[in-house]
Write a protein that holds these residues in place. Structure first.
Motif, short mmCIF file in Angstrom:
data_model
loop_
_atom_site.label_atom_id
_atom_site.label_comp_id
_atom_site.label_asym_id
_atom_site.label_seq_id
_atom_site.Cartn_x
_atom_site.Cartn_y
_atom_site.Cartn_z
N LYS A 1 18.58 12.80 -18.63
CA LYS A 1 19.25 13.48 -19.23
C LYS A 1 18.40 14.56 -20.52
N MET A 2 18.02 13.41 -20.88
CA MET A 2 16.98 13.27 -21.98
C MET A 2 16.11 14.44 -22.12
N LEU A 3 15.56 14.52 -20.75
CA LEU A 3 14.51 14.77 -20.15
C LEU A 3 14.78 16.58 -19.85
N SER A 4 15.86 16.22 -19.26
CA SER A 4 16.59 17.46 -19.02
C SER A 4 17.05 19.13 -20.09
N ASP A 5 17.12 18.10 -21.56
CA ASP A 5 17.57 18.74 -22.22
C ASP A 5 15.79 19.44 -22.84
N LYS A 6 16.00 20.37 -23.79
CA LYS A 6 15.26 21.42 -24.12
C LYS A 6 14.35 20.80 -25.23
N LYS A 7 14.73 19.70 -25.80
CA LYS A 7 14.29 18.90 -26.77
C LYS A 7 13.29 17.85 -26.18
N GLY A 8 13.81 17.32 -24.73
CA GLY A 8 13.30 16.04 -23.74
C GLY A 8 11.69 16.75 -23.12
N LYS A 9 11.53 17.80 -23.63
CA LYS A 9 10.83 18.79 -23.00
C LYS A 9 9.50 18.61 -23.34
N ASN A 10 9.61 19.02 -24.34
CA ASN A 10 8.66 18.82 -25.93
C ASN A 10 7.81 17.16 -26.10
N LEU A 11 7.56 15.97 -24.98
CA LEU A 11 8.18 15.16 -25.39
C LEU A 11 6.81 14.70 -23.87
N SER A 12 5.75 15.82 -23.74
CA SER A 12 5.36 15.50 -22.99
C SER A 12 4.70 16.82 -22.82
N ASP A 13 2.99 16.17 -23.01
CA ASP A 13 2.31 18.33 -22.76
C ASP A 13 1.18 18.06 -21.62
N PHE A 14 1.79 19.70 -20.96
CA PHE A 14 0.83 19.72 -19.57
C PHE A 14 -0.69 20.86 -19.47
N ILE A 15 -1.31 20.80 -19.11
CA ILE A 15 -2.07 22.01 -19.35
C ILE A 15 -1.98 22.85 -18.20
N LYS A 16 -1.73 24.05 -17.66
CA LYS A 16 -1.43 25.01 -16.89
C LYS A 16 -2.55 24.90 -16.68
N GLY A 17 -3.07 25.77 -15.12
CA GLY A 17 -3.84 26.44 -14.29
C GLY A 17 -3.80 27.73 -14.72
N PRO A 18 -5.06 28.29 -14.24
CA PRO A 18 -6.51 28.23 -14.04
C PRO A 18 -7.44 27.52 -14.94
N ALA A 19 -7.94 26.22 -14.53
CA ALA A 19 -8.15 25.06 -15.80
C ALA A 19 -8.65 24.42 -15.67
N ILE A 20 -9.45 23.57 -16.26
CA ILE A 20 -10.43 22.70 -15.62
C ILE A 20 -10.82 20.99 -16.14
N VAL A 21 -10.39 19.86 -15.46
CA VAL A 21 -10.66 18.90 -16.25
C VAL A 21 -11.94 18.48 -16.19
N VAL A 22 -12.70 18.56 -17.15
CA VAL A 22 -13.86 17.32 -17.64
C VAL A 22 -13.97 16.19 -18.19
N THR A 23 -15.51 15.81 -17.39
CA THR A 23 -15.55 14.50 -18.44
C THR A 23 -16.78 14.76 -19.53
N PRO A 24 -16.86 14.75 -20.38
CA PRO A 24 -17.44 14.81 -21.25
C PRO A 24 -19.03 14.20 -21.91
N ILE A 25 -19.83 14.91 -22.07
CA ILE A 25 -21.29 14.36 -22.28
C ILE A 25 -21.38 14.41 -24.32
N ALA A 26 -20.61 15.10 -24.71
CA ALA A 26 -21.29 15.62 -25.50
C ALA A 26 -20.23 16.59 -26.67
N ILE A 27 -20.22 16.48 -27.42
CA ILE A 27 -19.32 17.78 -28.45
C ILE A 27 -20.22 17.74 -29.59
N TYR A 28 -20.58 19.32 -30.31
CA TYR A 28 -21.40 18.93 -31.20
C TYR A 28 -21.39 20.03 -31.62
N ARG A 29 -21.76 20.41 -33.29
CA ARG A 29 -21.89 21.93 -33.81
C ARG A 29 -23.07 22.07 -34.37
#
Length: 264
Positions: free
Chosen positions: A236-264
């Motif tokens: 019931k909680m997950l069916s509520d609008k507020k319940g949908k804010n309990l998880s983050d999703f990434i929508k395609g088109p998208a790529i899952v990356v194994t990181p080596i480095a992040i730099y500036r």
């Protein structure tokens, strides 16, 4: 030479890649010896002969040297560039996106954000000391037992999350609409988590391609409710609008990356 300020550098992956390329592993600092020779001359007086005498002396200096992680990364980066093994995704379109394959190394000038739900667990956990102080002074911050249990569950997840990998989502600075997602291992961070957000370059290997119309979970706090909510209450909680804010999703088109480095 490019000078980089590293926010993240996976030294385990870095050493694995370099050992494959160079054919050896550095197990420790290398001894370096420098020898300096000099001649000393003096005049000798003998009864029947006169001449010069020369003596050779030497000075030896020994020191241990080791390649820094930044130097190793430069070597790896130069090799990838020389062999055309690094795709620099500064700007791209659907056609270029379709050509990206699993296992390829990509570099993306990105705008980075941390999972909102993950950040929420950190914020809730930071509230725990204040809640404890209020209760110590006889003030009850929760209206009922269920609310108190819910906060305890989320806070415990936040504490657990401090030991987990950090979920980040990033997009190309120049081409919006294409998303990337990765999880950072805490032991390879070179800065505070809060400093990760913003613009930076990310170098990594393509792990998975999420097609348009599909999605993948980035982070969720739903497991925190398993200990005090029934299956029906959770549904019931997950069916509520507020319940949908309990998880983050990434929508395609998208790529899952194994990181080596992040730099500036």
């Amino acid at each position: 030479m490019i000078l980089r300020n590293f926010l993240y550098l996976d030294t385990s992956v870095l050493n694995d890649y370099l050992s494959t390329i160079e054919g050896f592993i550095e197990e420790g600092p290398i001894d370096q010896t420098e020898t300096e020779k000099s001649n000393k001359s003096g005049k000798a007086n003998i009864k029947f002969a006169e001449g010069n005498l020369q003596a050779e002396t030497s000075t030896e200096t020994r020191q241990k040297i080791a390649r820094t992680d930044a130097s190793k990364f430069n070597n790896l980066y130069d090799y990838l560039a020389k062999e055309n093994l690094n795709q620099f995704l500064d700007a791209f379109d659907d056609e270029i996106w379709r050509q990206i394959r699993r296992g390829e190394i990509i570099e993306v000038p990105s705008s980075i954000t941390i999972s909102k739900v993950f950040k929420m667990t950190q914020d809730l956990q930071s509230m725990s000391p204040m809640i404890d102080i209020m209760q110590a002074f006889g003030q009850e911050p929760f209206k009922d037992k269920q609310e108190s249990n819910m906060f305890a569950g989320i806070s415990s997840l936040g504490e657990h999350a401090t030991k987990q990998n950090i979920p980040i989502i990033f997009e190309s600075e120049s081409t919006r609409g294409y998303s990337f997602y990765t999880r950072l291992q805490r032991q390879y961070l070179k800065t505070d988590i809060s400093n990760l957000e913003g613009e930076a370059d990310i170098l990594g290997k393509v792990q998975k391609i999420i097609p348009k119309g599909k999605q993948e979970e980035v982070f969720s706090i739903v497991p925190a409710f398993d200990s005090f909510l029934s299956r029906e209450q959770k549904r019931k909680m997950l069916s509520d609008k507020k319940g949908k804010n309990l998880s983050d999703f990434i929508k395609g088109p998208a790529i899952v990356v194994t990181p080596i480095a992040i730099y500036r």
